[in-house]
Scaffold this motif. Structure first.
Motif, PDB file in Angstrom:
ATOM      1  N   LEU A   8      40.675  36.607  93.086  1.00 22.30           N
ATOM      2  CA  LEU A   8      41.055  35.200  92.970  1.00 22.30           C
ATOM      3  C   LEU A   8      40.569  34.670  91.632  1.00 22.30           C
ATOM      4  O   LEU A   8      39.407  34.870  91.264  1.00 22.30           O
ATOM      5  CB  LEU A   8      40.442  34.379  94.105  1.00 22.30           C
ATOM      6  CG  LEU A   8      41.019  34.623  95.494  1.00 22.30           C
ATOM      7  CD1 LEU A   8      40.257  33.807  96.534  1.00 22.30           C
ATOM      8  CD2 LEU A   8      42.499  34.287  95.551  1.00 22.30           C
ATOM      9  N   GLU A  10      41.068  31.355  88.504  1.00 23.82           N
ATOM     10  CA  GLU A  10      41.603  30.047  88.139  1.00 23.82           C
ATOM     11  C   GLU A  10      42.905  30.287  87.394  1.00 23.82           C
ATOM     12  O   GLU A  10      43.004  31.191  86.559  1.00 23.82           O
ATOM     13  CB  GLU A  10      40.602  29.299  87.257  1.00 23.82           C
ATOM     14  CG  GLU A  10      39.339  28.910  87.993  1.00 23.82           C
ATOM     15  CD  GLU A  10      38.297  28.296  87.073  1.00 23.82           C
ATOM     16  OE1 GLU A  10      38.553  28.172  85.849  1.00 23.82           O
ATOM     17  OE2 GLU A  10      37.212  27.947  87.572  1.00 23.82           O
ATOM     18  N   ASP A  11      43.892  29.492  87.701  1.00 25.16           N
ATOM     19  CA  ASP A  11      45.225  29.657  87.115  1.00 25.16           C
ATOM     20  C   ASP A  11      45.256  29.019  85.726  1.00 25.16           C
ATOM     21  O   ASP A  11      45.642  27.869  85.577  1.00 25.16           O
ATOM     22  CB  ASP A  11      46.261  29.019  88.035  1.00 25.16           C
ATOM     23  CG  ASP A  11      47.679  29.371  87.656  1.00 25.16           C
ATOM     24  OD1 ASP A  11      47.862  30.279  86.833  1.00 25.16           O
ATOM     25  OD2 ASP A  11      48.604  28.724  88.178  1.00 25.16           O
ATOM     26  N   ALA A  38      47.897  31.409  94.902  1.00 30.50           N
ATOM     27  CA  ALA A  38      47.158  31.627  96.149  1.00 30.50           C
ATOM     28  C   ALA A  38      47.318  30.394  97.033  1.00 30.50           C
ATOM     29  O   ALA A  38      48.133  29.515  96.766  1.00 30.50           O
ATOM     30  CB  ALA A  38      45.681  31.916  95.848  1.00 30.50           C
ATOM     31  N   GLU A  39      46.500  30.314  98.062  1.00 31.26           N
ATOM     32  CA  GLU A  39      46.614  29.234  99.046  1.00 31.26           C
ATOM     33  C   GLU A  39      46.188  27.867  98.520  1.00 31.26           C
ATOM     34  O   GLU A  39      46.581  26.847  99.052  1.00 31.26           O
ATOM     35  CB  GLU A  39      45.831  29.596 100.318  1.00 31.26           C
ATOM     36  CG  GLU A  39      44.374  29.948 100.111  1.00 31.26           C
ATOM     37  CD  GLU A  39      44.117  31.383  99.649  1.00 31.26           C
ATOM     38  OE1 GLU A  39      42.935  31.707  99.472  1.00 31.26           O
ATOM     39  OE2 GLU A  39      45.064  32.160  99.441  1.00 31.26           O
ATOM     40  N   GLN A  40      45.379  27.820  97.464  1.00 33.60           N
ATOM     41  CA  GLN A  40      44.931  26.558  96.891  1.00 33.60           C
ATOM     42  C   GLN A  40      45.619  26.311  95.551  1.00 33.60           C
ATOM     43  O   GLN A  40      45.767  27.240  94.758  1.00 33.60           O
ATOM     44  CB  GLN A  40      43.421  26.578  96.660  1.00 33.60           C
ATOM     45  CG  GLN A  40      42.595  26.634  97.918  1.00 33.60           C
ATOM     46  CD  GLN A  40      41.118  26.725  97.580  1.00 33.60           C
ATOM     47  OE1 GLN A  40      40.709  27.545  96.768  1.00 33.60           O
ATOM     48  NE2 GLN A  40      40.324  25.867  98.205  1.00 33.60           N
ATOM     49  N   PRO A  41      46.023  25.073  95.270  1.00 33.42           N
ATOM     50  CA  PRO A  41      46.607  24.773  93.957  1.00 33.42           C
ATOM     51  C   PRO A  41      45.616  25.098  92.838  1.00 33.42           C
ATOM     52  O   PRO A  41      44.413  24.856  92.970  1.00 33.42           O
ATOM     53  CB  PRO A  41      46.872  23.261  94.023  1.00 33.42           C
ATOM     54  CG  PRO A  41      46.876  22.924  95.483  1.00 33.42           C
ATOM     55  CD  PRO A  41      45.954  23.902  96.145  1.00 33.42           C
ATOM     56  N   ILE A  43      44.795  28.068  91.832  1.00 31.72           N
ATOM     57  CA  ILE A  43      44.171  29.382  92.040  1.00 31.72           C
ATOM     58  C   ILE A  43      45.284  30.426  92.185  1.00 31.72           C
ATOM     59  O   ILE A  43      46.281  30.187  92.866  1.00 31.72           O
ATOM     60  CB  ILE A  43      43.297  29.395  93.326  1.00 31.72           C
ATOM     61  CG1 ILE A  43      42.262  28.268  93.309  1.00 31.72           C
ATOM     62  CG2 ILE A  43      42.642  30.759  93.524  1.00 31.72           C
ATOM     63  CD1 ILE A  43      41.195  28.393  92.243  1.00 31.72           C
ATOM     64  N   SER A  44      45.112  31.565  91.536  1.00 30.74           N
ATOM     65  CA  SER A  44      46.058  32.667  91.663  1.00 30.74           C
ATOM     66  C   SER A  44      45.364  33.880  92.268  1.00 30.74           C
ATOM     67  O   SER A  44      44.157  34.062  92.098  1.00 30.74           O
ATOM     68  CB  SER A  44      46.625  33.056  90.286  1.00 30.74           C
ATOM     69  OG  SER A  44      47.458  32.044  89.801  1.00 30.74           O
ATOM     70  N   ARG A  45      46.154  34.694  92.957  1.00 26.52           N
ATOM     71  CA  ARG A  45      45.651  35.947  93.521  1.00 26.52           C
ATOM     72  C   ARG A  45      46.270  37.099  92.726  1.00 26.52           C
ATOM     73  O   ARG A  45      47.473  37.158  92.543  1.00 26.52           O
ATOM     74  CB  ARG A  45      46.041  36.084  94.994  1.00 26.52           C
ATOM     75  CG  ARG A  45      45.505  37.356  95.642  1.00 26.52           C
ATOM     76  CD  ARG A  45      45.887  37.449  97.124  1.00 26.52           C
ATOM     77  NE  ARG A  45      45.577  36.233  97.858  1.00 26.52           N
ATOM     78  CZ  ARG A  45      44.380  35.933  98.366  1.00 26.52           C
ATOM     79  NH1 ARG A  45      43.371  36.768  98.210  1.00 26.52           N
ATOM     80  NH2 ARG A  45      44.191  34.809  99.021  1.00 26.52           N
TER      81      ARG A  45
END
Length: 173
Positions: A8, A10-11, A38-41, A43-45
């Motif tokens: 995970l 930070e985008d 990912a599930e939170q704005p 954030i990227s997986r």
């Protein structure tokens, strides 16, 4: 051994470049790479498949945590997971073998997404083993093009290991 890492981050611009650079400097090849929200704005997986032994992957994980914007790293190799991949295959067909190609696609629950006089484009979604199996079955017709995503995976909250269940079922059969 191949390890699946779920990271995970930070985008932000440059995060993937820094991670890829870290792998390159350490001499690691990334065999599969998939990145998405990912599930939170914000954030990227990142899901990566990387060859290496347990010690080298542990060191790599420690190095990843040192990078700015990396929030969490999980080696999910031994964890029960749901794994999927997407593949598009363009296969040669003729009037004589078109029905056989369509039948193979149906057996694998694949979708026909384009068709012409001499090709069929097939969309396949499933685990990485399914991708290998359908390619093997269709290779005799001639595969013109392949486009494949990297593996994506999420851990199973149920904790059920389907690979273990499959091995038990194989022993019973």
């Amino acid at each position: 051994m191949k390890h699946t890492l779920s990271v995970l981050v930070e985008d932000e611009a440059g995060v993937l470049t820094r991670i890829a650079g870290l792998f390159a400097r350490r001499g690691f090849n990334i065999e599969s790479l998939a990145v998405g929200p990912a599930e939170q704005p914000g954030i990227s997986r990142i899901t990566m498949v990387v060859p290496g032994d347990d010690n080298s992957i542990e060191q790599l994980t420690k190095q990843l945590y040192k990078l700015i914007n990396v929030l969490k790293v999980n080696d999910i190799t031994q964890t029960p997971c749901v794994e999927r991949e997407l593949m598009l295959l363009k296969v040669n067909v003729s009037a004589a073998n078109r029905a056989e190609v369509l039948e193979v696609a149906q057996v694998f629950r694949a979708r026909i997404v384009d068709i012409s006089d001499d090709t069929v484009t097939i969309e396949v979604v499933g685990d990485p083993g399914k991708m290998v199996a359908i390619m093997k079955m269709l290779s005799k017709f001639g595969i013109r093009e392949v486009a494949r995503t990297g593996k994506i995976a999420l851990t199973r909250e149920s904790g059920v290991n389907t690979e273990y269940l499959k091995s038990l079922q194989a022993k019973v059969s």
